[in-house]
Design a protein around this motif. Structure first.
Motif, mmCIF file in Angstrom:
data_model
loop_
_atom_site.group_PDB
_atom_site.id
_atom_site.type_symbol
_atom_site.label_atom_id
_atom_site.label_comp_id
_atom_site.label_asym_id
_atom_site.label_seq_id
_atom_site.Cartn_x
_atom_site.Cartn_y
_atom_site.Cartn_z
ATOM 1 N N THR A 156 0.831 -1.205 0.000
ATOM 2 C CA THR A 156 0.000 0.000 0.000
ATOM 3 C C THR A 156 0.865 1.255 0.000
ATOM 4 O O THR A 156 0.633 2.194 -0.777
ATOM 5 C CB THR A 156 -0.942 0.013 1.218
ATOM 6 N N LEU A 157 1.881 1.279 0.866
ATOM 7 C CA LEU A 157 2.780 2.430 0.900
ATOM 8 C C LEU A 157 3.617 2.497 -0.375
ATOM 9 O O LEU A 157 3.857 3.585 -0.914
ATOM 10 C CB LEU A 157 3.691 2.363 2.129
ATOM 11 N N ALA A 158 4.050 1.342 -0.896
ATOM 12 C CA ALA A 158 4.830 1.323 -2.135
ATOM 13 C C ALA A 158 4.018 1.891 -3.300
ATOM 14 O O ALA A 158 4.541 2.662 -4.127
ATOM 15 C CB ALA A 158 5.283 -0.105 -2.453
ATOM 16 N N ASN A 159 2.761 1.540 -3.379
ATOM 17 C CA ASN A 159 1.907 2.075 -4.443
ATOM 18 C C ASN A 159 1.740 3.587 -4.309
ATOM 19 O O ASN A 159 1.686 4.319 -5.316
ATOM 20 C CB ASN A 159 0.533 1.401 -4.414
ATOM 21 N N TRP A 160 1.666 4.069 -3.064
ATOM 22 C CA TRP A 160 1.597 5.509 -2.839
ATOM 23 C C TRP A 160 2.873 6.184 -3.334
ATOM 24 O O TRP A 160 2.824 7.225 -4.002
ATOM 25 C CB TRP A 160 1.392 5.781 -1.345
ATOM 26 N N LEU A 161 4.006 5.587 -3.035
ATOM 27 C CA LEU A 161 5.282 6.151 -3.488
ATOM 28 C C LEU A 161 5.379 6.154 -5.010
ATOM 29 O O LEU A 161 5.861 7.121 -5.616
ATOM 30 C CB LEU A 161 6.451 5.360 -2.891
ATOM 31 N N LYS A 162 4.921 5.070 -5.637
ATOM 32 C CA LYS A 162 4.942 5.000 -7.101
ATOM 33 C C LYS A 162 4.108 6.119 -7.717
ATOM 34 O O LYS A 162 4.483 6.700 -8.753
ATOM 35 C CB LYS A 162 4.409 3.642 -7.575
ATOM 36 N N ALA A 163 2.980 6.418 -7.085
ATOM 37 C CA ALA A 163 2.121 7.495 -7.593
ATOM 38 C C ALA A 163 2.851 8.832 -7.542
ATOM 39 O O ALA A 163 2.721 9.666 -8.452
ATOM 40 C CB ALA A 163 0.827 7.557 -6.791
ATOM 41 N N GLN A 164 3.647 9.038 -6.500
ATOM 42 C CA GLN A 164 4.394 10.301 -6.384
ATOM 43 C C GLN A 164 5.555 10.345 -7.379
ATOM 44 O O GLN A 164 5.921 11.426 -7.860
ATOM 45 C CB GLN A 164 4.901 10.492 -4.952
ATOM 46 N N VAL A 165 6.134 9.179 -7.678
ATOM 47 C CA VAL A 165 7.185 9.125 -8.704
ATOM 48 C C VAL A 165 6.598 9.536 -10.057
ATOM 49 O O VAL A 165 7.195 10.318 -10.809
ATOM 50 C CB VAL A 165 7.797 7.711 -8.784
ATOM 51 N N LYS A 166 5.426 9.013 -10.383
ATOM 52 C CA LYS A 166 4.782 9.344 -11.662
ATOM 53 C C LYS A 166 4.467 10.823 -11.766
ATOM 54 O O LYS A 166 4.478 11.405 -12.853
ATOM 55 C CB LYS A 166 3.502 8.534 -11.827
ATOM 56 N N ARG A 167 4.206 11.436 -10.635
ATOM 57 C CA ARG A 167 3.902 12.870 -10.629
ATOM 58 C C ARG A 167 5.169 13.722 -10.655
ATOM 59 O O ARG A 167 5.104 14.940 -10.703
ATOM 60 C CB ARG A 167 3.075 13.219 -9.395
ATOM 61 N N GLY A 168 6.326 13.060 -10.591
ATOM 62 C CA GLY A 168 7.587 13.783 -10.646
ATOM 63 C C GLY A 168 7.991 14.450 -9.363
ATOM 64 O O GLY A 168 8.865 15.326 -9.346
ATOM 65 N N LEU A 169 7.397 14.011 -8.227
ATOM 66 C CA LEU A 169 7.695 14.656 -6.948
ATOM 67 C C LEU A 169 8.872 14.014 -6.223
ATOM 68 O O LEU A 169 9.536 14.667 -5.421
ATOM 69 C CB LEU A 169 6.454 14.635 -6.045
ATOM 70 N N ILE A 170 9.115 12.746 -6.482
ATOM 71 C CA ILE A 170 10.262 12.049 -5.893
ATOM 72 C C ILE A 170 10.873 11.137 -6.953
ATOM 73 O O ILE A 170 10.246 10.856 -7.982
ATOM 74 C CB ILE A 170 9.874 11.203 -4.652
ATOM 75 N N GLU A 171 12.073 10.671 -6.657
ATOM 76 C CA GLU A 171 12.752 9.744 -7.573
ATOM 77 C C GLU A 171 13.376 8.627 -6.746
ATOM 78 O O GLU A 171 14.285 8.863 -5.944
ATOM 79 C CB GLU A 171 13.839 10.485 -8.364
ATOM 80 N N ILE A 172 12.872 7.402 -6.925
ATOM 81 C CA ILE A 172 13.400 6.236 -6.223
ATOM 82 C C ILE A 172 13.498 5.076 -7.213
ATOM 83 O O ILE A 172 12.746 5.016 -8.193
ATOM 84 C CB ILE A 172 12.515 5.823 -5.020
ATOM 85 N N GLU A 173 14.440 4.168 -6.950
ATOM 86 C CA GLU A 173 14.637 3.049 -7.859
ATOM 87 C C GLU A 173 13.634 1.925 -7.621
ATOM 88 O O GLU A 173 13.148 1.307 -8.564
ATOM 89 C CB GLU A 173 16.066 2.498 -7.706
ATOM 90 N N ASN A 174 13.361 1.619 -6.371
ATOM 91 C CA ASN A 174 12.502 0.490 -6.030
ATOM 92 C C ASN A 174 11.526 0.908 -4.923
ATOM 93 O O ASN A 174 11.923 1.090 -3.777
ATOM 94 C CB ASN A 174 13.352 -0.708 -5.581
ATOM 95 N N ALA A 175 10.270 1.065 -5.288
ATOM 96 C CA ALA A 175 9.281 1.556 -4.333
ATOM 97 C C ALA A 175 9.036 0.564 -3.200
ATOM 98 O O ALA A 175 8.809 0.961 -2.058
ATOM 99 C CB ALA A 175 7.963 1.866 -5.048
#
Length: 227
Positions: A156-175
Motif C-alpha cells: 500500500t505504501l509502495a503504491n503511494w510512493l509509485k504514484a508520487q514518482v509518476k507525478r515527478g515529486l520524488i525519484e526512487i529506484e525500487n518503491a
C-alpha cells in the motif's frame, strides 16, 4: 362493519387506535459483521488463537452463534477477516493521502501517520505477540498475518510512493524496498519495545513525531551540507 357500542351507563364509548409497538430497527449484515470483527479482534488479542472460539466471539459481540456462522463460517475465516477488514480501511485512508499539490513532505508525513496508527496500535501489536507465541501450533495464522497484513501494508505504501514518482515529486529506484525501509524507520523501535513489555504503545503525538522525522530523513537524508 364493527360498531362501537355505548357503555351500559349511557356514556358514549371512545374508540382508541391500537398503540404500535414498533420493533427496534434491525442491524444490516454489514453492520453486524463490523461488530463481530471488532469483538473478534479483542478476543484474539486478549485470549489468544487457541482459546478463542466462535461462541466466545458471539457472546462478546452480542449476537447469536447462528448469526455468526451465517456471516463467517469458521474461526480461520474469522481471523483472516479481522486482518483484512482493518487493512481495507487503512488502504482507503492512505489512498486519500495523495499529494494534491507540490507539498510532498506534508503528504508523505500524513501517509506515514496512517501507517503508524495501524502498525503501532496496541491491539495490533498484541495480535502479533499472540501469533509469535502460537505460530508453531497454528502456522496458518502466521501465513495469514504476513500476507494479509505485513506485505499488504508495504505494498500500500509502495503504491503511494509509485504514484508520487509518476507525478515527478520524488525519484526512487525500487518503491517496495523504499516502503520497507520507511516502515522500519517509523515503527521498528517502538513496536519491539511494546512487544517485549518495555513501553506502552505510542500515542498519536509520538506517532506524528516519528512520522515527521522519518519523512525528513527519507526526503533529505541526514548528511551535513558543506559550509
Amino acid at each position: 362493519m364493527a360498531i362501537t357500542k355505548a357503555r351500559a351507563s349511557g356514556g358514549s364509548a371512545v374508540s382508541k387506535a391500537p398503540r404500535g409497538r414498533g420493533r427496534p430497527q434491525a442491524r444490516s449484515d454489514d453492520e453486524t459483521r463490523a461488530v463481530i470483527l471488532d469483538a473478534a479482534r479483542h478476543e484474539f488479542a486478549s485470549a489468544g488463537y487457541a482459546t478463542t472460539n466462535m461462541e466466545s466471539v458471539a457472546r462478546r459481540a452480542g449476537v447469536s452463534t447462528r448469526t455468526l456462522y451465517r456471516l463467517i463460517p469458521n474461526k480461520s475465516a474469522l481471523f483472516e477477516a479481522t486482518i483484512t477488514d482493518r487493512l481495507d480501511r487503512f488502504a482507503s485512508v492512505v489512498r486519500l493521502k495523495a499529494c494534491e499539490g507540490s507539498d510532498i513532505e506534508a503528504a508523505l508525513c500524513a501517509a506515514l501517520i496512517a501507517c503508524g496508527e495501524l502498525i503501532l496500535d496496541s491491539e495490533v501489536i498484541a495480535i502479533q505477540r499472540m501469533i509469535l507465541g502460537e505460530s508453531e501450533q497454528f502456522p496458518e495464522i502466521a501465513d495469514t498475518f504476513y500476507s494479509k497484513a505485513i506485505k499488504r501494508t508495504e505494498s500500500t505504501l509502495a503504491n503511494w510512493l509509485k504514484a508520487q514518482v509518476k507525478r515527478g515529486l520524488i525519484e526512487i529506484e525500487n518503491a517496495e524496498v523504499a516502503a520497507g525501509m520507511l516502515l522500519g524507520m517509523l515503527v521498528f523501535q517502538p513496536q519491539r519495545a511494546v512487544m517485549f513489555g518495555h513501553a506502552p504503545a505510542p500515542d498519536r503525538n509520538e506517532v506524528e513525531r516519528r512520522a515527521q522525522v522519518a519523512t525528513g530523513l527519507f526526503l533529505r537524508g541526514c548528511a551535513r551540507e558543506p559550509t
